[in-house]
Design a protein around this motif. Structure first.
Motif, short mmCIF file in Angstrom:
data_model
loop_
_atom_site.label_atom_id
_atom_site.label_comp_id
_atom_site.label_asym_id
_atom_site.label_seq_id
_atom_site.Cartn_x
_atom_site.Cartn_y
_atom_site.Cartn_z
N LYS A 1 0.83 -1.21 0.00
CA LYS A 1 0.00 0.00 0.00
C LYS A 1 0.86 1.26 0.00
CE LYS A 1 -4.12 -1.97 2.18
NZ LYS A 1 -5.06 -1.90 3.33
N ALA A 2 1.95 1.23 0.78
CA ALA A 2 2.85 2.39 0.79
C ALA A 2 3.50 2.59 -0.57
CB ALA A 2 3.92 2.20 1.87
N ASN A 3 3.81 1.51 -1.25
CA ASN A 3 4.40 1.62 -2.58
C ASN A 3 3.41 2.19 -3.58
OD1 ASN A 3 6.45 1.21 -4.55
ND2 ASN A 3 5.43 -0.67 -5.19
N ASP A 4 2.13 1.80 -3.46
CA ASP A 4 1.10 2.34 -4.36
C ASP A 4 0.81 3.81 -4.05
OD1 ASP A 4 0.92 -0.13 -5.53
OD2 ASP A 4 -0.76 -0.79 -4.28
N SER A 5 0.92 4.19 -2.77
CA SER A 5 0.63 5.58 -2.39
C SER A 5 1.78 6.52 -2.71
CB SER A 5 0.32 5.65 -0.89
OG SER A 5 -0.77 4.81 -0.56
N HIS A 6 3.00 6.00 -2.79
CA HIS A 6 4.18 6.84 -3.05
C HIS A 6 4.96 6.26 -4.22
CE1 HIS A 6 3.50 8.96 0.76
NE2 HIS A 6 3.27 7.78 1.30
N PRO A 7 4.45 6.40 -5.44
CA PRO A 7 5.17 5.84 -6.59
C PRO A 7 6.44 6.61 -6.94
CG PRO A 7 3.25 7.10 -7.32
CD PRO A 7 3.17 7.06 -5.81
N GLU A 8 6.64 7.78 -6.33
CA GLU A 8 7.83 8.56 -6.65
C GLU A 8 9.10 7.98 -6.05
OE1 GLU A 8 6.37 9.96 -2.72
OE2 GLU A 8 5.45 9.51 -4.67
N THR A 9 8.98 7.11 -5.06
CA THR A 9 10.15 6.49 -4.44
C THR A 9 10.04 4.97 -4.51
OG1 THR A 9 11.39 6.23 -2.38
CG2 THR A 9 9.03 6.67 -2.19
N PRO A 10 11.10 4.27 -4.85
CA PRO A 10 11.04 2.80 -4.93
C PRO A 10 11.35 2.11 -3.61
CG PRO A 10 13.14 3.55 -5.79
CD PRO A 10 12.37 4.80 -5.38
N LEU A 11 11.46 2.89 -2.51
CA LEU A 11 11.89 2.31 -1.24
C LEU A 11 10.99 1.19 -0.78
CD1 LEU A 11 13.71 2.30 1.26
CD2 LEU A 11 12.26 4.10 2.23
N TRP A 12 9.68 1.43 -0.78
CA TRP A 12 8.75 0.44 -0.24
C TRP A 12 8.72 -0.82 -1.09
CZ3 TRP A 12 8.34 2.44 4.22
CH2 TRP A 12 8.23 3.83 4.37
N GLY A 13 8.81 -0.64 -2.40
CA GLY A 13 8.86 -1.82 -3.26
C GLY A 13 10.14 -2.62 -3.07
N LEU A 14 11.26 -1.92 -2.83
CA LEU A 14 12.52 -2.61 -2.60
C LEU A 14 12.54 -3.31 -1.24
CD1 LEU A 14 15.01 0.07 -4.00
CD2 LEU A 14 14.37 -2.09 -5.07
N LEU A 15 11.88 -2.71 -0.26
CA LEU A 15 11.84 -3.35 1.06
C LEU A 15 11.06 -4.67 1.02
CD1 LEU A 15 11.29 -0.33 3.49
CD2 LEU A 15 13.35 -1.73 3.24
N ARG A 16 10.14 -4.79 0.07
CA ARG A 16 9.39 -6.05 -0.03
C ARG A 16 10.28 -7.22 -0.42
NH1 ARG A 16 4.52 -5.81 -3.87
NH2 ARG A 16 4.21 -7.86 -2.89
N ARG A 17 11.46 -6.95 -0.99
CA ARG A 17 12.37 -8.03 -1.32
C ARG A 17 12.93 -8.72 -0.08
NH1 ARG A 17 16.17 -5.07 -5.91
NH2 ARG A 17 14.50 -4.54 -7.40
N GLY A 18 12.83 -8.05 1.05
CA GLY A 18 13.35 -8.63 2.29
C GLY A 18 12.33 -9.40 3.08
N ARG A 19 11.19 -9.76 2.48
CA ARG A 19 10.15 -10.45 3.26
C ARG A 19 10.58 -11.87 3.66
NH1 ARG A 19 8.14 -9.70 -1.89
NH2 ARG A 19 7.83 -11.58 -3.17
N ILE A 20 11.39 -12.54 2.85
CA ILE A 20 11.82 -13.89 3.22
C ILE A 20 12.77 -13.85 4.43
CG2 ILE A 20 13.10 -15.91 2.43
CD1 ILE A 20 11.98 -15.46 -0.33
#
Length: 369
Positions: free
Chosen positions: A31-50
């Motif tokens: 949701k944070a990634n969809d709300s803030h498309p100007e920064t890739p931080l939240w999408g990159l943090l999802r790579r650490g879910r494992i």
């Protein structure tokens, strides 16, 4: 019955709780990634879910395993294994978080600054910083794992006492490795060469594809990969075509007959570069730079915005100019002169006869009467 339900509740509850927390965290990050498309931080943090879920599961099991009373004979060994998994997954998670933060900073910098040279410099520095961080985290994690064993803790005092001697021995043994390490840091922060730069090393033209703390990879025009130690770039001269800006000037040489129409070649060069999309429109020119007894050398000068485009412009000019000379001015192409040689004049000013004059000339040249 209690001996069966207790382990199931403890282990199953830890796994279920881990999956629920991991799913909720991933949902918030999405949701944070969809709300803030100007920064890739939240999408990159999802790579650490494992690794994040591994940390949660190992921590929950480590804290509640004693209550499960499962495999009491191996309780110490299982606890040790859970501790090792917790340390390793925590190090993995730290590396993923650091990578997300660094990559986000680089993306923002690349979006604000339009200078390709500065962007490549920051990219090189960021990649090397991430390698250093990963190496430091890995070393700390490995040391932490070793210190969980009682024998290693007992040997800690003796290891610290001999650290000075071991450091000297390791420094001598790994002299070349340390030299490459410091050379890699010098390249990263000295702005000598960057990822994406066009370089010429050992006569090979290519693009810098990867830079690590110990080696550098150059991708040549024919898709070969040349791996070189980074010390090469700090100890030997090399050509960096991207240094100081990406704009470049290229030259094309033609060897033509002395009767070649130079003015017409200048006009043809102008027409060729105007029709070439890779030409940046800055400059072009054609001059005679040298002559030989049979040909004259003509140099065509062209410009382009980077190394790839200058290569395209040069080959385009070369191909079209040669085709134009062949079709329109074939006499301008270099050729072998097969005309008869003109005899040298005699001493009294008259031309010599072919036979007697030649013999008299040879006799006078060799000193025989």
């Amino acid at each position: 019955m209690e001996n069966v339900l207790r382990p199931v509740i403890v282990v199953g509850g830890s796994v279920v709780l881990t999956l629920l927390i991991g799913w909720a965290t991933d949902l918030l990050l999405r949701k944070a990634n969809d709300s803030h498309p100007e920064t890739p931080l939240w999408g990159l943090l999802r790579r650490g879910r494992i690794p994040y879920q591994l940390v949660l599961c190992a921590a929950l099991l480590r804290g509640s395993y004693d209550q499960a009373k499962l495999l009491e004979a191996h309780r110490v060994g299982i606890g040790q294994a859970l501790t090792l998994v917790l340390i390793g997954s925590a190090a993995w998670l730290v590396i993923r978080i650091a990578g997300a933060v660094v990559e986000t900073s680089y993306t923002r910098y690349a979006r604000v600054h339009r200078d390709p040279a500065r962007v490549r410099r920051v990219r090189t520095q960021v990649s090397l910083i991430m390698r250093v961080v990963s190496a430091i985290v890995g070393v700390v994690a490995a040391a932490s794992m070793l210190l969980t064993f009682p024998a290693m803790r007992a040997a800690g005092a003796s290891l610290l006492a001999s650290a000075g001697i071991l450091g000297i021995v390791a420094g001598v043994a790994a002299q070349s490795t340390l030299a490459n390490l410091f050379a890699g840091l010098q390249i990263a922060f000295g702005d000598m060469v960057r990822i994406g730069d066009t370089v010429v090393v050992d006569g090979e033209w290519g693009t810098v594809d990867e830079i690590t703390l110990t080696f550098l990879t150059v991708r040549t025009w024919d898709e070969r990969r040349i791996t070189m130690p980074v010390t090469y770039f700090t100890s030997k001269p090399f050509q960096n075509w991207s240094r100081g800006g990406s704009q470049m000037t290229g030259i094309v040489f033609f060897h033509v007959d002395h009767s070649a129409p130079v003015e017409a070649m200048r006009e043809r060069l102008r027409d060729i570069v105007r029709q070439c999309p890779a030409w940046d429109g800055r400059a072009h020119g054609l001059v005679v730079t040298d002559t030989t007894p049979t040909t004259m050398e003509v140099r065509a000068l062209v410009t382009a915005k980077d190394a790839d485009d200058i290569w395209t412009v040069r080959v385009t000019v070369r191909e079209q100019m040669i085709r134009w000379l062949t079709e329109e001015h074939p006499y301008a192409l270099p050729r072998v002169n097969t005309a008869e040689a003109i005899a040298p004049p005699s001493r009294n000013g008259h031309a010599w006869a072919d036979g007697a004059g030649h013999r008299e000339y040879e006799s006078s040249r060799t000193g025989r009467g």
